[in-house]
Each structure stands twice: as C-alpha cells, then as structure tokens.
Design a protein around this motif. Structure first.
Motif, PDB file in Angstrom:
ATOM      1  N   PHE A  38       0.838  -1.320  -0.047  1.00 44.76           N
ATOM      2  CA  PHE A  38      -0.060   0.091  -0.039  1.00 44.76           C
ATOM      3  C   PHE A  38       0.969   1.330  -0.083  1.00 44.76           C
ATOM      4  CE2 PHE A  38      -3.069  -3.011   2.506  1.00 44.76           C
ATOM      5  CZ  PHE A  38      -4.033  -3.293   1.264  1.00 44.76           C
ATOM      6  N   THR A  39       0.197   2.464  -0.488  1.00 45.41           N
ATOM      7  CA  THR A  39       0.964   3.540  -0.630  1.00 45.41           C
ATOM      8  C   THR A  39       1.374   4.305   0.915  1.00 45.41           C
ATOM      9  OG1 THR A  39      -1.020   4.657  -0.816  1.00 45.41           O
ATOM     10  CG2 THR A  39       0.106   4.185  -2.840  1.00 45.41           C
ATOM     11  N   THR A  40       0.643   3.939   1.706  1.00 45.27           N
ATOM     12  CA  THR A  40       0.582   4.509   3.080  1.00 45.27           C
ATOM     13  C   THR A  40      -0.087   3.353   4.097  1.00 45.27           C
ATOM     14  OG1 THR A  40       0.078   6.401   4.685  1.00 45.27           O
ATOM     15  CG2 THR A  40      -1.709   5.467   3.112  1.00 45.27           C
ATOM     16  N   THR A  41      -0.204   3.649   5.445  1.00 44.58           N
ATOM     17  CA  THR A  41      -0.737   3.031   6.388  1.00 44.58           C
ATOM     18  C   THR A  41      -1.548   3.493   7.454  1.00 44.58           C
ATOM     19  OG1 THR A  41       0.074   1.671   8.286  1.00 44.58           O
ATOM     20  CG2 THR A  41       1.368   3.244   7.940  1.00 44.58           C
ATOM     21  N   THR A  42      -2.888   2.955   7.030  1.00 42.95           N
ATOM     22  CA  THR A  42      -3.843   3.627   7.969  1.00 42.95           C
ATOM     23  C   THR A  42      -4.851   2.612   8.537  1.00 42.95           C
ATOM     24  OG1 THR A  42      -5.582   3.845   5.720  1.00 42.95           O
ATOM     25  CG2 THR A  42      -3.683   5.710   6.095  1.00 42.95           C
ATOM     26  N   THR A  43      -5.737   2.819   9.359  1.00 41.38           N
ATOM     27  CA  THR A  43      -6.683   2.078   9.830  1.00 41.38           C
ATOM     28  C   THR A  43      -7.668   1.703   8.709  1.00 41.38           C
ATOM     29  OG1 THR A  43      -6.701   3.180  11.872  1.00 41.38           O
ATOM     30  CG2 THR A  43      -8.629   1.823  11.525  1.00 41.38           C
ATOM     31  N   ALA A  44      -8.035   2.312   7.789  1.00 38.33           N
ATOM     32  CA  ALA A  44      -9.111   1.889   6.461  1.00 38.33           C
ATOM     33  C   ALA A  44      -8.307   0.960   5.795  1.00 38.33           C
ATOM     34  CB  ALA A  44      -9.132   3.298   5.600  1.00 38.33           C
ATOM     35  N   LEU A  45      -7.105   1.312   5.502  1.00 35.33           N
ATOM     36  CA  LEU A  45      -6.078   0.373   4.442  1.00 35.33           C
ATOM     37  C   LEU A  45      -6.145  -0.866   5.270  1.00 35.33           C
ATOM     38  CD1 LEU A  45      -3.579   2.441   2.792  1.00 35.33           C
ATOM     39  CD2 LEU A  45      -5.473   1.456   1.946  1.00 35.33           C
ATOM     40  N   THR A  46      -5.726  -0.912   6.645  1.00 40.84           N
ATOM     41  CA  THR A  46      -5.776  -2.270   7.512  1.00 40.84           C
ATOM     42  C   THR A  46      -6.902  -2.880   7.310  1.00 40.84           C
ATOM     43  OG1 THR A  46      -4.128  -1.026   8.843  1.00 40.84           O
ATOM     44  CG2 THR A  46      -5.035  -3.142   9.698  1.00 40.84           C
ATOM     45  N   GLN A  47      -7.819  -2.392   7.543  1.00 37.49           N
ATOM     46  CA  GLN A  47      -9.488  -2.991   7.381  1.00 37.49           C
ATOM     47  C   GLN A  47      -9.406  -3.748   6.135  1.00 37.49           C
ATOM     48  OE1 GLN A  47     -11.749   0.507   8.951  1.00 37.49           O
ATOM     49  NE2 GLN A  47     -12.928  -0.995   9.402  1.00 37.49           N
ATOM     50  N   GLN A  48      -9.128  -3.016   5.040  1.00 33.41           N
ATOM     51  CA  GLN A  48      -9.128  -3.571   3.468  1.00 33.41           C
ATOM     52  C   GLN A  48      -8.218  -5.002   3.608  1.00 33.41           C
ATOM     53  OE1 GLN A  48      -7.957  -1.112   0.188  1.00 33.41           O
ATOM     54  NE2 GLN A  48      -7.413  -2.918  -0.787  1.00 33.41           N
ATOM     55  N   PHE A  49      -7.036  -4.753   4.231  1.00 24.82           N
ATOM     56  CA  PHE A  49      -6.178  -5.927   4.197  1.00 24.82           C
ATOM     57  C   PHE A  49      -6.742  -7.058   4.941  1.00 24.82           C
ATOM     58  CE2 PHE A  49      -2.857  -8.213   6.064  1.00 24.82           C
ATOM     59  CZ  PHE A  49      -2.204  -8.857   4.946  1.00 24.82           C
TER      60      PHE A  49
ATOM     61  N   VAL B  58      -0.358  -8.605  17.297  1.00 27.49           N
ATOM     62  CA  VAL B  58       0.076  -7.174  16.794  1.00 27.49           C
ATOM     63  C   VAL B  58       0.897  -6.666  17.714  1.00 27.49           C
ATOM     64  CG1 VAL B  58      -2.051  -7.016  15.345  1.00 27.49           C
ATOM     65  CG2 VAL B  58      -2.001  -6.061  17.541  1.00 27.49           C
ATOM     66  N   ASP B  59       1.677  -5.639  17.302  1.00 29.23           N
ATOM     67  CA  ASP B  59       2.335  -4.548  18.084  1.00 29.23           C
ATOM     68  C   ASP B  59       1.742  -3.640  18.823  1.00 29.23           C
ATOM     69  OD1 ASP B  59       2.449  -2.953  16.014  1.00 29.23           O
ATOM     70  OD2 ASP B  59       4.458  -3.237  15.547  1.00 29.23           O
ATOM     71  N   HIS B  60       2.184  -2.488  19.228  1.00 29.96           N
ATOM     72  CA  HIS B  60       1.522  -1.444  19.541  1.00 29.96           C
ATOM     73  C   HIS B  60       0.913  -0.314  18.753  1.00 29.96           C
ATOM     74  CE1 HIS B  60       2.206  -2.761  23.837  1.00 29.96           C
ATOM     75  NE2 HIS B  60       3.344  -3.197  23.649  1.00 29.96           N
ATOM     76  N   ALA B  61       1.079  -0.822  17.196  1.00 25.47           N
ATOM     77  CA  ALA B  61       0.628   0.023  16.675  1.00 25.47           C
ATOM     78  C   ALA B  61      -0.808   0.262  16.405  1.00 25.47           C
ATOM     79  CB  ALA B  61       1.002  -0.427  14.969  1.00 25.47           C
ATOM     80  N   GLN B  62      -1.531   1.317  16.794  1.00 32.82           N
ATOM     81  CA  GLN B  62      -2.939   1.744  17.015  1.00 32.82           C
ATOM     82  C   GLN B  62      -3.466   1.484  16.082  1.00 32.82           C
ATOM     83  OE1 GLN B  62      -3.355   5.662  18.742  1.00 32.82           O
ATOM     84  NE2 GLN B  62      -2.093   5.388  20.750  1.00 32.82           N
ATOM     85  N   HIS B  63      -3.378   1.694  14.799  1.00 31.73           N
ATOM     86  CA  HIS B  63      -4.090   1.314  13.846  1.00 31.73           C
ATOM     87  C   HIS B  63      -4.578  -0.113  13.570  1.00 31.73           C
ATOM     88  CE1 HIS B  63      -0.206   1.209  12.004  1.00 31.73           C
ATOM     89  NE2 HIS B  63      -0.590   0.472  10.926  1.00 31.73           N
ATOM     90  N   LEU B  64      -3.385  -0.908  13.569  1.00 31.79           N
ATOM     91  CA  LEU B  64      -3.765  -2.437  13.617  1.00 31.79           C
ATOM     92  C   LEU B  64      -4.684  -2.909  14.514  1.00 31.79           C
ATOM     93  CD1 LEU B  64      -0.037  -3.750  13.248  1.00 31.79           C
ATOM     94  CD2 LEU B  64      -1.814  -3.114  11.507  1.00 31.79           C
ATOM     95  N   ALA B  65      -4.586  -2.294  15.864  1.00 32.98           N
ATOM     96  CA  ALA B  65      -5.650  -2.785  16.991  1.00 32.98           C
ATOM     97  C   ALA B  65      -7.054  -2.134  16.656  1.00 32.98           C
ATOM     98  CB  ALA B  65      -5.134  -2.321  18.405  1.00 32.98           C
ATOM     99  N   ALA B  66      -6.927  -1.027  16.095  1.00 35.53           N
ATOM    100  CA  ALA B  66      -8.405  -0.365  15.710  1.00 35.53           C
ATOM    101  C   ALA B  66      -9.215  -1.115  14.757  1.00 35.53           C
ATOM    102  CB  ALA B  66      -8.139   0.994  15.394  1.00 35.53           C
ATOM    103  N   ALA B  67      -8.363  -1.438  13.591  1.00 33.07           N
ATOM    104  CA  ALA B  67      -8.851  -2.276  12.607  1.00 33.07           C
ATOM    105  C   ALA B  67      -9.499  -3.444  12.997  1.00 33.07           C
ATOM    106  CB  ALA B  67      -7.842  -2.231  11.426  1.00 33.07           C
ATOM    107  N   LEU B  68      -8.727  -4.206  13.693  1.00 34.50           N
ATOM    108  CA  LEU B  68      -9.164  -5.446  14.224  1.00 34.50           C
ATOM    109  C   LEU B  68     -10.338  -5.159  15.146  1.00 34.50           C
ATOM    110  CD1 LEU B  68      -5.455  -6.739  14.862  1.00 34.50           C
ATOM    111  CD2 LEU B  68      -7.191  -8.139  13.563  1.00 34.50           C
ATOM    112  N   HIS B  69     -10.595  -4.490  15.937  1.00 36.60           N
ATOM    113  CA  HIS B  69     -11.634  -4.269  16.832  1.00 36.60           C
ATOM    114  C   HIS B  69     -12.719  -3.903  15.873  1.00 36.60           C
ATOM    115  CE1 HIS B  69     -13.912  -2.969  20.070  1.00 36.60           C
ATOM    116  NE2 HIS B  69     -14.281  -1.752  19.546  1.00 36.60           N
TER     117      HIS B  69
END
Length: 211
Positions: A114-125, A142-153
C-alpha cells in the motif's frame, strides 16, 4: 548444484498455463522462476539456464515471474496470525508492505503493498485475509501500532498485543525479504508498484513451499 536440484525437484508445480508460444521448456521456466525467487540475480539465473542450452534474457525471466501471477494458497485455518507491516521503497518512494503470517507454519497467509498505512487500509487487508482463509477463531498477534488494533476491533476479530513470542514469525520473514532486496537497499528500482507487489507475492509462494 545441490540447491538447484532441490529447487527443481519440488512436487508443487508452478502454474504456467499462461505460456502459449513460449519457446522455453516449461520445466526450465519453472526452474528459472524458483532460482530467481530463491535469491539468484537475474544475471546468475540466465547463466544457469544457459547450462541447459536455453539462452534467454534477464527481462524474459522477469516476465515469467510477473505473468505466472503467483499467490499464496487460500483456505488455511490458523489458530494465530502474526500481523505487521514494513517499509519498502520503490523508485525512492515509500510504500508499506502488509503481511499476515501463520507463526506455527511460518507461512505467508496474505500480503499486500500500500502507498501508506492507515486504519482503513488495514481493514481492507483484513477483509481480504478473511476472504482467503478461515480466521473467525484465530487470534491476531500485533505490536502496539494503534491502527492495527483499531482495524481488528472494528472488524470484530480477536487480537493480542505482544512484542515477542509467536509474533516474531512475521519479523523474521520481513528480515528475509529485506535480505533478498539488500542489493538495492530494500527498494525496487525502475518498476511500478504493481510489479513490485507481484514479485513479493511470488516470493511468498516460494517461501511457503519450503516451510
């Protein structure tokens, strides 16, 4: 030569049905793809093929990898999934490689660029990963990256924040990817993002075949 024998003797065949008028024997095309994905440069790969009486250009081998359109297999049912991302550079521009790895088998489940890393792109993945595999009962590591946790939630998927243990599987694979691209400082030159992503997905197939 032992490594060449090992690569050429795999029972899991690469699908080369895209070949219609290719003058190279399919067995040697598959060998060329495997050799290149295993770490040989295009120059060294065509040198090996030359020993079998096949004279092809570096571009030809590159095109074989692209046209084969290799993708990691679907329908896995993992207990845990290591989820992470890392930076890959293409022509000096920063991209993000997302990967989901089964830490028990050390195999790629899914990867995207991806061109960047965001919660929306993580949700797509995550949606793509869920479409490919049965992950409803899996725990994402996951590690402590907030966008990963937010997308999973938001996706209603279970996850656990860890820094070591099973999540290290994806870190080990990222190190291997960067070792393979070390000759150009973890970057792809003179290719577009789609080409780089295709190579990375093909690498994942090669990696999975040895784990």
């Amino acid at each position: 030569m032992a490594e060449i024998t090992r690569l050429s003797g795999r029972s899991d065949r690469i699908d080369l049905e895209f070949v219609e008028r290719e003058r190279t024997p399919i067995e040697l095309m598959e060998l060329g793809i495997r050799l290149h994905l295993s770490g040989l440069s295009l120059l060294n790969t065509i040198s090996i093929l030359d020993k079998f009486g096949v004279e092809r250009s570096r571009k030809a081998v590159h095109d074989w990898v692209q046209k084969a359109n290799l993708q990691p297999a679907s329908d896995a049912n993992p207990d845990h999934i290591a989820l992470d991302e890392t930076v890959i550079r293409i022509n000096g521009q920063q991209f993000w490689l997302y990967a989901a790895v089964d830490p028990e088998t050390n195999k790629f489940l899914h990867l995207r660029l991806f061109t960047t890393t965001t919660t929306a792109l993580t949700q797509q993945f995550l949606r793509e990963t869920c479409e490919k595999h049965d992950v409803k009962d899996a725990v994402f590591l996951v590690d402590h990256a907030q966008h990963l946790a937010a997308a999973l939630h938001r996706a209603g998927l279970r996850f656990q924040t860890v820094r070591h243990g099973n999540r290290n599987a994806v870190e080990r694979i990222f190190r291997e990817i960067k070792r393979r691209t070390s000759s150009f400082s973890n970057s792809f030159s003179h290719v577009d993002p789609e080409t780089a992503e295709t190579w990375l997905q093909a690498f994942a197939v090669w990696w999975n075949s040895f784990n």
